[in-house]
Design a protein around this motif. Sequence first.
Motif, PDB file in Angstrom:
ATOM      1  N   THR A 119       0.846  -1.196   0.000  1.00 27.29           N
ATOM      2  CA  THR A 119       0.000   0.000   0.000  1.00 27.29           C
ATOM      3  C   THR A 119       0.880   1.244   0.000  1.00 27.29           C
ATOM      4  N   LEU A 120       0.624   2.105  -0.962  1.00 21.60           N
ATOM      5  CA  LEU A 120       1.369   3.359  -1.095  1.00 21.60           C
ATOM      6  C   LEU A 120       0.487   4.514  -0.643  1.00 21.60           C
ATOM      7  N   LEU A 121       1.005   5.321   0.269  1.00 18.69           N
ATOM      8  CA  LEU A 121       0.294   6.489   0.768  1.00 18.69           C
ATOM      9  C   LEU A 121       1.138   7.725   0.519  1.00 18.69           C
ATOM     10  N   ARG A 122       0.493   8.761   0.023  1.00 23.77           N
ATOM     11  CA  ARG A 122       1.193  10.022  -0.233  1.00 23.77           C
ATOM     12  C   ARG A 122       0.591  11.135   0.631  1.00 23.77           C
ATOM     13  N   ASP A 123       1.458  12.055   1.047  1.00 24.45           N
ATOM     14  CA  ASP A 123       1.058  13.206   1.861  1.00 24.45           C
ATOM     15  C   ASP A 123       0.395  12.754   3.156  1.00 24.45           C
ATOM     16  N   VAL A 124       1.156  12.017   3.957  1.00 23.21           N
ATOM     17  CA  VAL A 124       0.678  11.502   5.240  1.00 23.21           C
ATOM     18  C   VAL A 124       0.966  12.533   6.326  1.00 23.21           C
ATOM     19  N   SER A 125      -0.065  12.993   7.000  1.00 21.51           N
ATOM     20  CA  SER A 125       0.103  13.956   8.091  1.00 21.51           C
ATOM     21  C   SER A 125       0.526  13.239   9.372  1.00 21.51           C
ATOM     22  N   LEU A 126       1.475  13.846  10.062  1.00 20.19           N
ATOM     23  CA  LEU A 126       2.018  13.277  11.293  1.00 20.19           C
ATOM     24  C   LEU A 126       2.078  14.343  12.369  1.00 20.19           C
ATOM     25  N   ALA A 154      -6.458   2.832   5.854  1.00 18.84           N
ATOM     26  CA  ALA A 154      -5.999   2.798   4.461  1.00 18.84           C
ATOM     27  C   ALA A 154      -5.555   1.408   4.037  1.00 18.84           C
ATOM     28  N   LEU A 155      -5.151   0.568   4.978  1.00 19.07           N
ATOM     29  CA  LEU A 155      -4.734  -0.798   4.671  1.00 19.07           C
ATOM     30  C   LEU A 155      -5.921  -1.729   4.443  1.00 19.07           C
ATOM     31  N   ASP A 156      -7.129  -1.261   4.683  1.00 17.74           N
ATOM     32  CA  ASP A 156      -8.381  -2.037   4.583  1.00 17.74           C
ATOM     33  C   ASP A 156      -8.539  -3.029   5.729  1.00 17.74           C
ATOM     34  N   ALA A 157      -7.482  -3.753   6.061  1.00 15.72           N
ATOM     35  CA  ALA A 157      -7.529  -4.704   7.172  1.00 15.72           C
ATOM     36  C   ALA A 157      -6.104  -5.008   7.600  1.00 15.72           C
ATOM     37  N   VAL A 158      -5.945  -5.377   8.874  1.00 21.33           N
ATOM     38  CA  VAL A 158      -4.653  -5.810   9.396  1.00 21.33           C
ATOM     39  C   VAL A 158      -4.877  -7.110  10.154  1.00 21.33           C
ATOM     40  N   GLN A 159      -4.050  -8.107   9.849  1.00 20.08           N
ATOM     41  CA  GLN A 159      -4.136  -9.406  10.516  1.00 20.08           C
ATOM     42  C   GLN A 159      -2.738  -9.811  10.959  1.00 20.08           C
ATOM     43  N   TRP A 160      -2.633 -10.350  12.166  1.00 22.51           N
ATOM     44  CA  TRP A 160      -1.327 -10.787  12.649  1.00 22.51           C
ATOM     45  C   TRP A 160      -1.462 -12.078  13.437  1.00 22.51           C
ATOM     46  N   ASN A 161      -0.348 -12.812  13.543  1.00 23.36           N
ATOM     47  CA  ASN A 161      -0.322 -14.010  14.380  1.00 23.36           C
ATOM     48  C   ASN A 161       0.906 -13.977  15.280  1.00 23.36           C
ATOM     49  N   ARG A 162       0.962 -14.933  16.196  1.00 19.38           N
ATOM     50  CA  ARG A 162       2.034 -14.948  17.192  1.00 19.38           C
ATOM     51  C   ARG A 162       3.402 -15.229  16.599  1.00 19.38           C
ATOM     52  N   ASP A 163       3.434 -15.789  15.390  1.00 16.45           N
ATOM     53  CA  ASP A 163       4.708 -16.101  14.737  1.00 16.45           C
ATOM     54  C   ASP A 163       5.322 -14.891  14.055  1.00 16.45           C
ATOM     55  N   GLY A 164       4.650 -13.722  14.136  1.00 13.19           N
ATOM     56  CA  GLY A 164       5.198 -12.522  13.535  1.00 13.19           C
ATOM     57  C   GLY A 164       4.925 -12.395  12.053  1.00 13.19           C
ATOM     58  N   GLU A 165       3.781 -12.915  11.618  1.00 15.18           N
ATOM     59  CA  GLU A 165       3.351 -12.748  10.236  1.00 15.18           C
ATOM     60  C   GLU A 165       2.157 -11.815  10.212  1.00 15.18           C
ATOM     61  N   CYS A 166       2.257 -10.754   9.416  1.00 17.42           N
ATOM     62  CA  CYS A 166       1.176  -9.776   9.306  1.00 17.42           C
ATOM     63  C   CYS A 166       0.667  -9.741   7.869  1.00 17.42           C
ATOM     64  N   ARG A 167      -0.629  -9.566   7.737  1.00 19.04           N
ATOM     65  CA  ARG A 167      -1.253  -9.437   6.426  1.00 19.04           C
ATOM     66  C   ARG A 167      -2.060  -8.150   6.384  1.00 19.04           C
ATOM     67  N   THR A 168      -2.065  -7.524   5.233  1.00 19.30           N
ATOM     68  CA  THR A 168      -2.897  -6.341   5.030  1.00 19.30           C
ATOM     69  C   THR A 168      -3.812  -6.589   3.832  1.00 19.30           C
ATOM     70  N   GLY A 169      -4.938  -5.912   3.818  1.00 23.90           N
ATOM     71  CA  GLY A 169      -5.911  -6.083   2.742  1.00 23.90           C
ATOM     72  C   GLY A 169      -7.152  -6.779   3.252  1.00 23.90           C
ATOM     73  N   SER A 170      -8.325  -6.294   2.836  1.00 20.12           N
ATOM     74  CA  SER A 170      -9.595  -6.810   3.337  1.00 20.12           C
ATOM     75  C   SER A 170      -9.980  -8.099   2.627  1.00 20.12           C
ATOM     76  N   ALA A 171     -10.562  -9.016   3.375  1.00 17.26           N
ATOM     77  CA  ALA A 171     -11.127 -10.241   2.804  1.00 17.26           C
ATOM     78  C   ALA A 171     -12.619 -10.037   2.563  1.00 17.26           C
ATOM     79  N   ILE A 172     -13.188 -10.805   1.664  1.00 17.34           N
ATOM     80  CA  ILE A 172     -14.624 -10.748   1.416  1.00 17.34           C
ATOM     81  C   ILE A 172     -15.336 -11.479   2.551  1.00 17.34           C
ATOM     82  N   LEU A 173     -16.233 -10.780   3.220  1.00 17.80           N
ATOM     83  CA  LEU A 173     -16.939 -11.366   4.352  1.00 17.80           C
ATOM     84  C   LEU A 173     -17.947 -12.395   3.850  1.00 17.80           C
ATOM     85  N   ASP A 174     -17.927 -13.572   4.443  1.00 16.26           N
ATOM     86  CA  ASP A 174     -18.864 -14.632   4.081  1.00 16.26           C
ATOM     87  C   ASP A 174     -20.236 -14.287   4.648  1.00 16.26           C
ATOM     88  N   ARG A 175     -21.151 -13.849   3.801  1.00 13.99           N
ATOM     89  CA  ARG A 175     -22.465 -13.413   4.261  1.00 13.99           C
ATOM     90  C   ARG A 175     -23.308 -14.560   4.786  1.00 13.99           C
TER      91      ARG A 175
END
Length: 311
Positions: A119-126, A154-175
């Motif tokens: 994910t690329l973000l431009r002009d991020v205020s801090l 902006a990442l849509d979603a953040v997922q992490w596990n105890r092994d130090g693996e992170c994922r970004t991006g939203s999954a389609i919710l199973d309705r």
Amino acid sequence: MGRYADARRLIDQMLRAQRQEDLENIRAVFAGPNMSIRRGSATVSCDVDASGVRLPLTVNGTAASWLLDTGANISVISDAEAARLGLDVRESAGRVADLAGATTSTRTATAHRVVIGHTLLRDVSLLVTPADQMPWKELPPGRQGIIGLPLAIALDAVQWNRDGECRTGSAILDRRTAPDVSHRLKYDRLQIISTVVFDGNPLEFVLDTGNQAGTQLWEHFGRDFQRILTEQGVKGTARVTQIGGAADRDVVIIPDLRLRVGGKDLVLTRRSVFSRPVGDDRFYGLLGMDALSQAPEVRIDFRSMTLTLMR
């Protein structure tokens, strides 16, 4: 959503109608341009422990590892980190407040290119606060930064596990499988709120992945569940350390707190019930990493507005 310039124009219209100190303060914080986003899903290595999740990123091409903090409604760095990254820091009359009732002066900066995963973000205020204050004092260069809600969303979603693996991006919710009430998230003002089930009651907590001291209970909880405080509570003190500094607060300590969060039943030991100025009177408390870290894997999805603690 990072639309700081749009917000500033609305604030200016309000200030022309009536001068208000709180609006003048927030205008100083919203000093930068609108942020732009080009999203992409990714899987990256990250630092995960009981104190929080640190995501790798680059700022104007320089690598860093900053804390994911859903309790921060804008991203924050130290002035030393700003200098390391070569950012121009602007003076500001604004002040930033924390959930412990403290405030600190702040300056502002704009990072023109931030990359988290794909994910690329431009002009991020801090916001920029002094490196000799908390929470930066004990952190090395490259780690003196907080990824606040605008970047997390902006990442849509953040997922992490105890092994130090992170994922970004939203999954389609199973309705077909609707999440129960303990999965629900919502926005309220500049905060994200999680529904926590306690004793069969759905309660609203501020979701704060950046609070390293753990889950807090606030006055609203103490008022509605006074019987539990009377029967089980023990008076004590707790140190609260946030961006405005550290202070000892009088609390009532509950030995065990059984909650359902993100579809998972949890038990938290020795949780403190705070009085003002810690917290507010709108919500029941703050949901911290001590609760989330009980799950092997956690997913916060800003598209489906769900929190899931995986077994």
